[in-house]
Design a protein around this motif. Structure first.
Motif, PDB file in Angstrom:
ATOM      1  N   ILE A  33     -31.153  54.338  18.581  1.00  0.00           N
ATOM      2  CA  ILE A  33     -31.838  54.157  19.860  1.00  0.00           C
ATOM      3  C   ILE A  33     -30.784  53.592  20.808  1.00  0.00           C
ATOM      4  O   ILE A  33     -30.204  52.551  20.504  1.00  0.00           O
ATOM      5  CB  ILE A  33     -33.000  53.150  19.730  1.00  0.00           C
ATOM      6  N   GLY A  34     -30.511  54.282  21.915  1.00  0.00           N
ATOM      7  CA  GLY A  34     -29.413  53.806  22.732  1.00  0.00           C
ATOM      8  C   GLY A  34     -29.513  54.134  24.199  1.00  0.00           C
ATOM      9  O   GLY A  34     -30.433  54.810  24.658  1.00  0.00           O
ATOM     10  N   MET A  35     -28.513  53.624  24.925  1.00  0.00           N
ATOM     11  CA  MET A  35     -28.400  53.854  26.358  1.00  0.00           C
ATOM     12  C   MET A  35     -26.935  54.121  26.688  1.00  0.00           C
ATOM     13  O   MET A  35     -26.046  53.407  26.227  1.00  0.00           O
ATOM     14  CB  MET A  35     -28.891  52.645  27.139  1.00  0.00           C
ATOM     15  N   LEU A  43     -15.833  58.841  31.953  1.00  0.00           N
ATOM     16  CA  LEU A  43     -15.789  57.632  31.144  1.00  0.00           C
ATOM     17  C   LEU A  43     -17.075  56.834  31.285  1.00  0.00           C
ATOM     18  O   LEU A  43     -17.585  56.645  32.386  1.00  0.00           O
ATOM     19  CB  LEU A  43     -14.599  56.770  31.595  1.00  0.00           C
ATOM     20  N   GLY A  44     -17.575  56.351  30.148  1.00  0.00           N
ATOM     21  CA  GLY A  44     -18.802  55.574  30.179  1.00  0.00           C
ATOM     22  C   GLY A  44     -18.859  54.543  29.066  1.00  0.00           C
ATOM     23  O   GLY A  44     -17.955  54.437  28.231  1.00  0.00           O
ATOM     24  N   PHE A  45     -19.944  53.778  29.061  1.00  0.00           N
ATOM     25  CA  PHE A  45     -20.219  52.756  28.058  1.00  0.00           C
ATOM     26  C   PHE A  45     -21.544  53.108  27.396  1.00  0.00           C
ATOM     27  O   PHE A  45     -22.468  53.585  28.047  1.00  0.00           O
ATOM     28  CB  PHE A  45     -20.320  51.370  28.716  1.00  0.00           C
ATOM     29  N   SER A  46     -21.618  52.861  26.116  1.00  0.00           N
ATOM     30  CA  SER A  46     -22.844  53.143  25.377  1.00  0.00           C
ATOM     31  C   SER A  46     -23.143  51.974  24.456  1.00  0.00           C
ATOM     32  O   SER A  46     -22.235  51.328  23.932  1.00  0.00           O
ATOM     33  CB  SER A  46     -22.676  54.421  24.548  1.00  0.00           C
ATOM     34  N   VAL A  47     -24.399  51.713  24.269  1.00  0.00           N
ATOM     35  CA  VAL A  47     -24.816  50.721  23.287  1.00  0.00           C
ATOM     36  C   VAL A  47     -26.026  51.280  22.551  1.00  0.00           C
ATOM     37  O   VAL A  47     -26.904  51.896  23.155  1.00  0.00           O
ATOM     38  CB  VAL A  47     -25.132  49.346  23.944  1.00  0.00           C
ATOM     39  N   GLU A  48     -26.007  51.115  21.232  1.00  0.00           N
ATOM     40  CA  GLU A  48     -27.154  51.575  20.453  1.00  0.00           C
ATOM     41  C   GLU A  48     -27.464  50.589  19.345  1.00  0.00           C
ATOM     42  O   GLU A  48     -26.610  49.809  18.931  1.00  0.00           O
ATOM     43  CB  GLU A  48     -26.935  52.988  19.894  1.00  0.00           C
ATOM     44  N   ILE A  49     -28.697  50.659  18.913  1.00  0.00           N
ATOM     45  CA  ILE A  49     -29.180  49.897  17.767  1.00  0.00           C
ATOM     46  C   ILE A  49     -29.708  50.923  16.779  1.00  0.00           C
ATOM     47  O   ILE A  49     -30.436  51.851  17.168  1.00  0.00           O
ATOM     48  CB  ILE A  49     -30.269  48.893  18.179  1.00  0.00           C
ATOM     49  N   VAL A  50     -29.326  50.760  15.502  1.00  0.00           N
ATOM     50  CA  VAL A  50     -29.704  51.745  14.490  1.00  0.00           C
ATOM     51  C   VAL A  50     -30.349  51.046  13.300  1.00  0.00           C
ATOM     52  O   VAL A  50     -29.656  50.513  12.432  1.00  0.00           O
ATOM     53  CB  VAL A  50     -28.484  52.561  14.006  1.00  0.00           C
TER      54      VAL A  50
END
Length: 139
Positions: A33-35, A43-50
């Motif tokens: 589940i991420g953004m 270029l970008g930033f991503s964060v997810e929780i799994v």
């Protein structure tokens, strides 16, 4: 900015002189589940929780939750590379390079497939490398 949900299947894990395959004596599945936040088109930033579930011997349980921040690089032609750090509640840590491909676009969302290759260390275990397959939806 885009959010996403996915399903992750680790296929094979190699650790020291042994390997473990999913779908044999057990089944492991993760639910990323991420953004994604794109700073530029490249270029970008991503964060997810799994959260990860393991089913074995007729029972299933959440065995791990992974915090997975990283950098996104647009490779063109609907391919994206994600270079992620990994921090697991199991006490393991490491990195996860991911190659992602958008396979279908609609007016409201996109569908993707990805190949993550997690490398993990720590918690009094040998280093390990896993090959996985992930698919999901971006909205």
């Amino acid at each position: 900015m885009a959010g996403y949900l996915g399903v992750l299947h680790p296929l094979v894990t190699v650790e020291r002189n042994r390997s473990e395959t999913n779908f044999s004596s057990h089944y492991v599945v993760g639910f990323p589940i991420g953004m994604n936040i794109w700073k530029t088109q490249q270029l970008g930033f991503s964060v997810e929780i799994v959260p990860t579930i393991r089913a074995e011997n007729g029972t299933g349980r959440v065995t791990n939750v992974l915090f997975h921040p990283g950098v996104l690089v647009n490779l063109g032609h609907d391919f994206t590379f994600a270079g992620r750090l990994a921090f697991e509640t199991s006490g393991r840590y490491g990195v996860t390079p991911v190659l992602n491909k958008i396979v279908k676009r609609t007016k409201t969302n996109s569908y993707f497939v990805a190949v993550p290759i997690p490398a993990r260390f720590g918690n009094n275990r040998a280093a390990s490398v896993t090959l996985g397959f992930q698919f999901g939806i971006v909205f």
